[in-house]
Design a protein around this motif. Structure first.
Motif, mmCIF file in Angstrom:
data_model
loop_
_atom_site.group_PDB
_atom_site.id
_atom_site.type_symbol
_atom_site.label_atom_id
_atom_site.label_comp_id
_atom_site.label_asym_id
_atom_site.label_seq_id
_atom_site.Cartn_x
_atom_site.Cartn_y
_atom_site.Cartn_z
ATOM 1 N N GLY A 200 0.811 -1.209 0.000
ATOM 2 C CA GLY A 200 0.000 0.000 0.000
ATOM 3 C C GLY A 200 0.844 1.258 0.000
ATOM 4 O O GLY A 200 0.543 2.228 -0.703
ATOM 5 N N ILE A 201 1.918 1.263 0.783
ATOM 6 C CA ILE A 201 2.815 2.424 0.813
ATOM 7 C C ILE A 201 3.496 2.603 -0.539
ATOM 8 O O ILE A 201 3.604 3.729 -1.053
ATOM 9 N N ALA A 202 3.947 1.500 -1.131
ATOM 10 C CA ALA A 202 4.616 1.586 -2.429
ATOM 11 C C ALA A 202 3.673 2.122 -3.503
ATOM 12 O O ALA A 202 4.070 2.943 -4.340
ATOM 13 N N ALA A 203 2.414 1.687 -3.482
ATOM 14 C CA ALA A 203 1.450 2.176 -4.471
ATOM 15 C C ALA A 203 1.157 3.661 -4.273
ATOM 16 O O ALA A 203 1.028 4.416 -5.246
ATOM 17 N N ALA A 204 1.047 4.102 -3.017
ATOM 18 C CA ALA A 204 0.797 5.519 -2.753
ATOM 19 C C ALA A 204 1.973 6.382 -3.193
ATOM 20 O O ALA A 204 1.794 7.457 -3.779
ATOM 21 N N VAL A 205 3.194 5.934 -2.926
ATOM 22 C CA VAL A 205 4.379 6.681 -3.343
ATOM 23 C C VAL A 205 4.457 6.751 -4.869
ATOM 24 O O VAL A 205 4.796 7.803 -5.443
ATOM 25 N N ALA A 291 11.644 -0.848 -0.210
ATOM 26 C CA ALA A 291 12.491 -1.399 -1.270
ATOM 27 C C ALA A 291 13.203 -0.264 -2.017
ATOM 28 O O ALA A 291 12.808 0.902 -1.937
ATOM 29 N N PRO A 292 14.274 -0.577 -2.756
ATOM 30 C CA PRO A 292 15.015 0.470 -3.473
ATOM 31 C C PRO A 292 14.159 1.301 -4.421
ATOM 32 O O PRO A 292 14.338 2.518 -4.508
ATOM 33 N N THR A 293 13.228 0.660 -5.125
ATOM 34 C CA THR A 293 12.380 1.417 -6.050
ATOM 35 C C THR A 293 11.548 2.455 -5.325
ATOM 36 O O THR A 293 11.400 3.598 -5.785
#
Length: 734
Positions: A200-205, A291-293
């Motif tokens: 969820g955090i990765a998608a928001a970022v 993660a790095p991305t």
């Protein structure tokens, strides 16, 4: 014991309720009937008959068997959802309908034949149409199921990205980004950023990156950084078009009392900062360690916020523990050895986008650059990344070279304020060694027999060399001002010194930079000779390296006349030799005429305005309108654009002609060229304005070329045609 009559009454009551429910469900599932306007409406069939007919037409996907447990009652209404979705009827296309998107963010046709396994059909208002509307994606982004939230946010991010690069696959009836902001996308992304799951955090970022960052903006800014005044950047602040009466109202200027919704309408970055966005980002980087991305996406978002204004840079600086996290986690001076493969965890290793963020913050003001140098020991990081050869950094070779280039860029910005100048004298032997090694480089195109990896590595070496020369050019400017600052402070009374803070004197003077001119001139002579003798087009990196050397020479000879030990005779004799060996042969070469012709080809005043008219942002979120494809870029920064090189060359011609009056006649070919005259006339005939303020960020390099052409040709009154064109251009530039 219950009374038998009561039991019978309850049983009969439940049967009536079941019968009523069945009829109600059937009625609601019937399609809407169109009622003609008039006194009466004609109905051919009763609702009961239509319901029976609909039940007969429904084909059961499976036939229940008696031996199945609890399958003696067949619920046909529920099993209708297991049927095949009907195909859209022809002629259902309408103008103004909501666009539907696939999971890759492209517009999809409503009657497209898409298999059900693709996941584009759902129980929405139009189950037969594949894809998701923006309204449906907004609804799914607040779903209780994590997978639905993630997929919806990822799809929204891809839709915005494709819209920014004009790759949606269809046209929209209205600008997308302003509509999304008005619909509350920023709030949805901010709420999603508080998700507890990594996905969820990765998608928001990813959504924030697509919304805030225009693709290729930063790449184009870095491309022009080595050019003359290329390190200067206009803030990406929304332009105010309000009335004058509103500007006088002090309440409108106080953003602290405004709600987030009102701020987002005026300025997305200001509204985002009020939502405690930086505090959440710091928590994600420090505690969640994504993660790095995700880390790189976060840094790109922070860089866009820093590009907004010095106030935004100040907010980043004062965010608790954010800068400490960036320096300790992503800008270390020591790190573990790696095998050069892709790293799954970048914590504890140098990250180039983080150093670029630091450079952007330094560019916002001298005070912030001084804080970074003193409080966070930025200079030790720069020295670590610049003194060691990139091949020995134990990182990916491409990343190591770009990290070194970024370190030189950051050092150049600090030097421009007179800060970190003592490191120039301390690392003088290292810098001289770099200049001696540069003499082995060649700006000629590499042979086609070499592999792509070898050619890419050579391009990185040229970029690093140009960054070093650019740093030394800024050191020349700083070293030349020491004598003036000392004289100003000596003439100032002591009482005035106590009242006003005097600018600190840099630790380097003209004596520290005098010895740099000889190796730079040797390198420039070698490379200009190669450019003169070849007709092949140079790569952008090779042309940038030659541009950096010319800019260094211009800066040196501009400041040398202001020094106390200036020897006019020796300097003018040396200029004569350089003109004969450096400038005049180039003016007779084929590449010179190619660059002069390209002035008109890549002019921002040309008739084709398709590139200039591309608008993907909005008033509250401005951008530079850059595009990943070269043919969609601003003309002045496209591949093979001559403006960076020609600005340096014409500046050198003008400065030397101003210092030595006798050499001006040797450059008559420059103003007598029919291509230069036609370029000036075409520019003057153009009725198109220079564009918006942010769009002028790249057009200004053409304005520099025009300015120095006008200044140089104004000394030739006998050239009536050219003088007329230059006077017209002077009016245009004013």
């Amino acid at each position: 014991m219950l009374d038998p009559k009561l039991v019978e009454f309850l049983t009969s009551r439940s049967k009536k309720a079941a019968t009523t429910d069945v009829h109600t469900e059937v009625k609601t599932e019937n399609p809407k009937q169109e009622i003609e306007s008039g006194d009466t409406a004609m109905v051919t069939e009763s609702p009961v008959e239509e319901a029976k007919q609909a039940q007969q037409e429904v084909k059961m996907p499976l036939e229940p068997k008696k031996e199945w447990v609890n399958m003696d009652t067949v619920e046909k209404e529920k099993m209708e959802w297991m049927q095949e979705v009907p195909k859209p009827k022809p002629g259902e296309k309408k103008i103004g309908i909501q666009a539907r998107f696939d999971l890759q963010g492209h517009v999809i046709s409503r009657d497209a034949d898409v298999p059900m396994r693709e996941g584009l059909h759902h129980h929405g208002e139009e189950p037969e149409a594949p894809g998701y509307t923006l309204e449906e994606l907004f609804h799914l982004s607040r779903s209780a199921a994590m997978n639905q939230r993630v997929i919806s946010l990822q799809t929204l991010a891809k839709v915005i990205y494709n819209y920014r690069i004009d790759n949606l696959g269809g046209r929209l009836g209205a600008p997308l980004i302003p509509r999304l902001i008005d619909a509350g996308l920023v709030f949805i992304l901010r709420w999603s950023l508080d998700d507890s799951s990594e996905a969820g955090i990765a998608a928001a970022v990813d959504g924030f990156k697509s919304l805030l960052v225009q693709p290729a903006d930063e790449e184009c800014i870095d491309k022009v950084f080595p050019w003359y005044r290329g390190h200067e950047m206009h803030p990406l602040v929304p332009t105010e078009n309000d009335d004058e009466d509103d500007e006088d109202d002090p309440e409108d200027k106080d953003d602290k009392n405004k709600h987030e919704t009102e701020l987002l309408e005026q300025d997305v970055i200001k509204g985002l900062l009020k939502m405690k966005f930086l505090e959440r980002i710091r928590y994600i980087l420090e505690v969640c360690r994504p993660a790095p991305t995700v880390v790189v996406n976060i840094i790109q978002v922070l860089t866009r916020i820093a590009r907004h204004s010095p106030e935004s840079c100040h907010e980043i600086m004062k965010c608790p523990r954010l800068m400490n996290t960036l320096f300790s986690a992503f800008l270390p001076t020591t790190w573990k050895l790696t095998d050069g493969s892709v790293m799954e965890n970048i914590y504890g290793y140098p990250v180039r986008p983080v150093l670029k963020l630091i450079r952007v913050i330094c560019s916002a003001g001298r005070n912030m650059a001084a804080i970074l140098l003193t409080k966070y020991n930025l200079m030790s990081v720069i020295v670590r990344y610049t003194t060691q050869d990139p091949t020995d950094m134990q990182l990916q070779i491409g990343e190591a070279y770009m990290l070194s280039v970024e370190a030189f860029y950051t050092w150049k910005v600090c030097i421009s304020y007179g800060l970190a100048s003592n490191s120039i004298s301390e690392l003088y032997p290292v810098l001289m060694q770099h200049l001696q090694l540069f003499q082995r480089l060649s700006v000629l195109p590499r042979p086609a027999s070499e592999g792509k990896s070898t050619q890419a590595l050579y391009e990185l070496q040229l970029m690093r060399s140009a960054a070093v020369v650019g740093l030394l050019e800024m050191a020349v400017h700083v070293g030349a001002t020491v004598a003036d600052l000392q004289s100003q402070q000596s003439m100032r009374p002591q009482e005035d010194e106590k009242k006003t803070e005097s600018q600190p004197i840099p630790s380097i003077d003209w004596s520290h930079v005098t010895g740099l001119i000889t190796p730079v001139e040797l390198c420039c002579q070698r490379w200009m000779t190669e450019i003169t003798r070849t007709d092949e087009p140079l790569t952008d990196c090779a042309l940038t390296l030659a541009t950096s050397c010319l800019n260094f020479i211009v800066a040196f000879y501009t400041k040398i006349t202001q020094q106390p030990l200036y020897n006019a005779v020796d300097v003018l004799q040396h200029i004569e030799k350089l003109v004969e060996n450096l400038l005049v042969p180039f003016m007779k070469s084929g590449n010179f005429y190619t660059y002069v012709i390209n002035l008109r080809t890549y002019s921002s005043y040309k008739e084709d305005e398709s590139v200039m008219s591309m608008k993907t942002g909005c008033k509250s979120l401005p951008d530079l309108r850059c595009h990943p494809l070269d043919e969609r870029q601003h003309p002045c920064i496209q591949e093979h654009s001559p403006f960076g090189f020609m600005a340096a060359y014409i500046r050198l011609v003008y400065i030397w002609s101003k210092m030595h009056k006798g050499i001006a006649a040797k450059f008559s070919a420059l103003i007598e060229s029919c291509y230069v005259t036609s370029y000036l006339e075409k520019t003057c005939q153009s009725m198109r304005s220079a564009g918006e303020t942010l769009n002028r960020h790249f057009s200004r390099f053409e304005h520099i070329v025009l300015y120095y052409i006008v200044k140089f040709t104004s000394k030739w009154p006998s050239r009536q045609k050219v003088v007329t064109s230059t006077l017209n251009c002077t009016t245009v530039l004013r």
